[in-house]
Design an enzyme around this catalytic site. Structure first.
Site, short mmCIF file in Angstrom:
data_model
loop_
_atom_site.label_atom_id
_atom_site.label_comp_id
_atom_site.label_asym_id
_atom_site.label_seq_id
_atom_site.Cartn_x
_atom_site.Cartn_y
_atom_site.Cartn_z
N HIS A 141 -4.05 -0.89 6.29
CA HIS A 141 -4.40 -0.69 4.89
C HIS A 141 -5.87 -0.30 4.75
CE1 HIS A 141 -0.63 -2.85 4.17
NE2 HIS A 141 -0.66 -2.36 2.95
N LYS A 145 -8.56 -4.31 1.00
CA LYS A 145 -7.46 -5.28 0.86
C LYS A 145 -7.99 -6.68 1.19
CE LYS A 145 -2.64 -6.01 2.22
NZ LYS A 145 -2.20 -6.33 0.84
#
Lengths: 256, 256, 256, 256
Positions: A141, A145
């Site tokens: 990601h 995050k």
């Protein structure tokens, strides 16, 4: 997918229309020839605007604290609901099921993940898991995050564990004796899960299976939030044909 | 996979035991605790050695010109057959089906590809194809392969085409106007297929699906011929439970 | 690579010829038209066989406890050495350097990793690291590996850290607040390193770099021990042209 | 990269400021603490606004028909130029070189590709090519691209061919005898190039090298046009230190 356009477009309302996901859903509904956007409900707007507009299906992309109340109202008024908001508990789901028993023909879809590719990856992972000695997950990601590993990776690990159990497989083989810095990552339901955080990425999942002399890999890449929209539209188109409560987009997909 | 060992090992014969695949099958059977290798049949050996050894299942890894005759003999003698040899025609398959009608309880599996991962890739590709606008195949093999694209890639393209047809999808989107050197590759059943030939590789297939903002990828890597053995053993273990003719290893796999 | 064959083959001895790496090296030398295998030295064999055979270059693939002594003997007798054995310390390297000062024209190459691809990945990683905000390493090995992460991954992390320092880059961006199970992996020299263990794999390294809107990836796959042989042969061919001590195969490669 | 901010920001003008690339460049300059955007020149605007604003460096992101004239004007007025517009010919480059001989201290960078990752991939590909038997390119773009293969893939093939020639390597090994549908793709400078067109992708390049028992892979992914901006800013920051004409961003990068 371009399904046959029905004779009359389905009338759709979007709740949470001013949020990022909600705005994307409004655009997606507007661009679909078989759907008609009849109401955009933002914070502070009255829900009565939904019935006044004659909506048949409502998409709820609001926030955890209000979604259960919204859906109760929608079912009460005979409007099918497609829900992408998280925050549902066993209790709120049970209350909804009870309400739906008395609301004949009304369908509700609650989907924690509208990315069709993530749903496919999870389902295929459960099946493939039966046939391989080793299984491991790498999720990747963007650098902003906050939590690791991702919820999707946790769900996928659980799916792999189910597949392995069905096939009578024991623990994954792993001779590691020395790993002072934790390079082997997290272990979720017996499956090693690795989380990469990298600027420029969005949301990606790689599932690797290994057997003697071979490897099998499933990979899903979400490059953009817009990738959730085909799943949302699939829900909108199918919800009327699935009365009662369905949890998970795979309930509407033909994965057999 | 380590299935529960049955009380008594299944007695297995291998035809084509002196070939490379056959030799690998002999080793795989010998190493499986629930199987017993009772006969190795090479060129020139009498088939009667199979019945004399009391084989219950025979693995045929011979050559196209003799496999149909071998299988006919096996069915005649009530021995289940697991067949990896190519060269079967519609006629020879039909004759075998007719023979099997009169051979109650005897099972035959004819599998063009025993790599479980290739079977999974093909099946998953057909399902995923329903949900994506774009689909493309890249197969990669060692530099000594004579033909392109691979048979597996052709079968996968056909599976994708079936999936797209089921979902009512039209041609894949492609604006290419200028491709003087053929970089867009082969088109098989409407799907673009690319063949890479590279020293150090064995047999690899990548299937890529694309939709707005996302990508879904299936990948299978065979690093070694030994990767076919789990599929062969799966066939041996399941053939008695599947009387009649089954074409394709997926017929024995739980892919639902 | 097919270098121009010299007029007369170089005469090569292999120490540790009965080990797996040594046996592979013997085969590789035998198959190279510009090299001639003149001595195979196994455990218990006298080193004098090397000079008696007229070897010009010796490949040491023995064990840590004897390699330093072997190389001292070789340099003493004016034989160039290509060494793949680990176990060298700062002290033993220093002693060798001193000895080489008095051995004009004799070259020694000590290479912890003969895989050309791993050397390239490490060098390119150091360069690319200057230009990207994020960098992360995923190493993947067979399920029988005892330690994690691999030595190559540790060296690569160090190379990336050097590259970042040269460019004045600070820590990699990472907003992770919640990682209860250690999914973010090991941190080596400030770089996150993940170790996958999977049946069917051999030795693989993936280095990922990320910046706004883009990704850059380096990947090296060793499918077989034989992949070290081109590096060994490169060392044998170049060692005479590099008098003194060289540590690392990259010292012989033109990576500019 | 966060370079040390100089004492005074460099004054920058953008030509073609109303185009998509130009608008992105304006934003990137505005966000850089060491740069100051002093002029946005669109179609119809007078170039004199650049000198009036006191610009030291100008970024030309206009169109092929006017870029040469723009740059001539800039050099005439002692302004460094960073040029991303295509359409330069050998003649126009030669004229510019001549002009620059009389413009002491003025630097011009003309870069066909500002993606740092693409530049790295090309340079590393040339180096790696020396060490591998096989090399192949797969470029992947969105479904609306008109030509195949991409210009970057063609340049990379040329770089690989140069690397192979330097190492004395002959043609890549390829035993293909039967390829009725052209699955082996385009051949550019002796290197096979495959073009994938897939909805959801932007611009991606994979370069694969193979040798006995191993593989080496370079991959660059552009997920967004914004990925060109670090390269543009690198050019702006370095152009004053590189008087005369430089073609290719790699001329400003430390790839040694």
């Amino acid at each position: 997918m371009t399904p046959n356009a029905p004779s009359r477009p389905t009338r759709v309302a979007v709740l949470g229309a001013s949020g990022r996901m909600g705005a994307a859903a409004c655009r997606a509904v507007e661009e679909a020839p078989d759907l008609e956007l009849v109401a955009r409900i933002g914070r502070g707007d009255e829900l009565s605007a939904i019935t006044e507009a004659g909506a048949e299906v409502a998409i709820d992309l609001t926030i955890p604290s209000v979604t259960a109340e919204n859906v109760r109202w929608l079912v009460e008024h005979g409007i099918h609901a497609v829900v992408g908001t998280t925050g549902w508990t066993e209790e709120s789901l049970e209350a909804l099921r009870t309400q739906l028993e008395g609301a004949e023909g009304v369908g509700v879809l609650i989907a924690p993940n509208f990315a069709i590719g993530a749903v496919l990856a999870m389902r295929f992972a459960e099946i493939a898991a039966r046939y391989y000695d080793s299984a491991e997950i790498i999720e990747m990601h963007h650098e902003n995050k906050l939590d690791a590993p991702s919820g999707t990776a946790r769900h996928t690990a659980a799916a792999i564990a189910r597949g392995r159990a069905e096939a009578g497989l024991g623990p994954v083989p792993d001779a590691t004796e020395k790993d002072p810095d934790g390079a082997r990552g997290a272990v979720v339901d017996g499956i090693h899960v690795h989380a990469v955080r990298q600027r420029g990425l969005v949301a990606h999942e790689v599932v690797q299976f290994g057997g003697v002399g071979e490897q099998f890999v499933l990979r899903h890449d979400s490059f953009d939030r817009i990738s959730f929209m085909p799943g949302v539209l699939l829900g909108v188109r199918e919800v009327a044909a699935h009365p009662g409560l369905t949890v998970g987009l795979d309930g509407y997909m033909d994965l057999g």
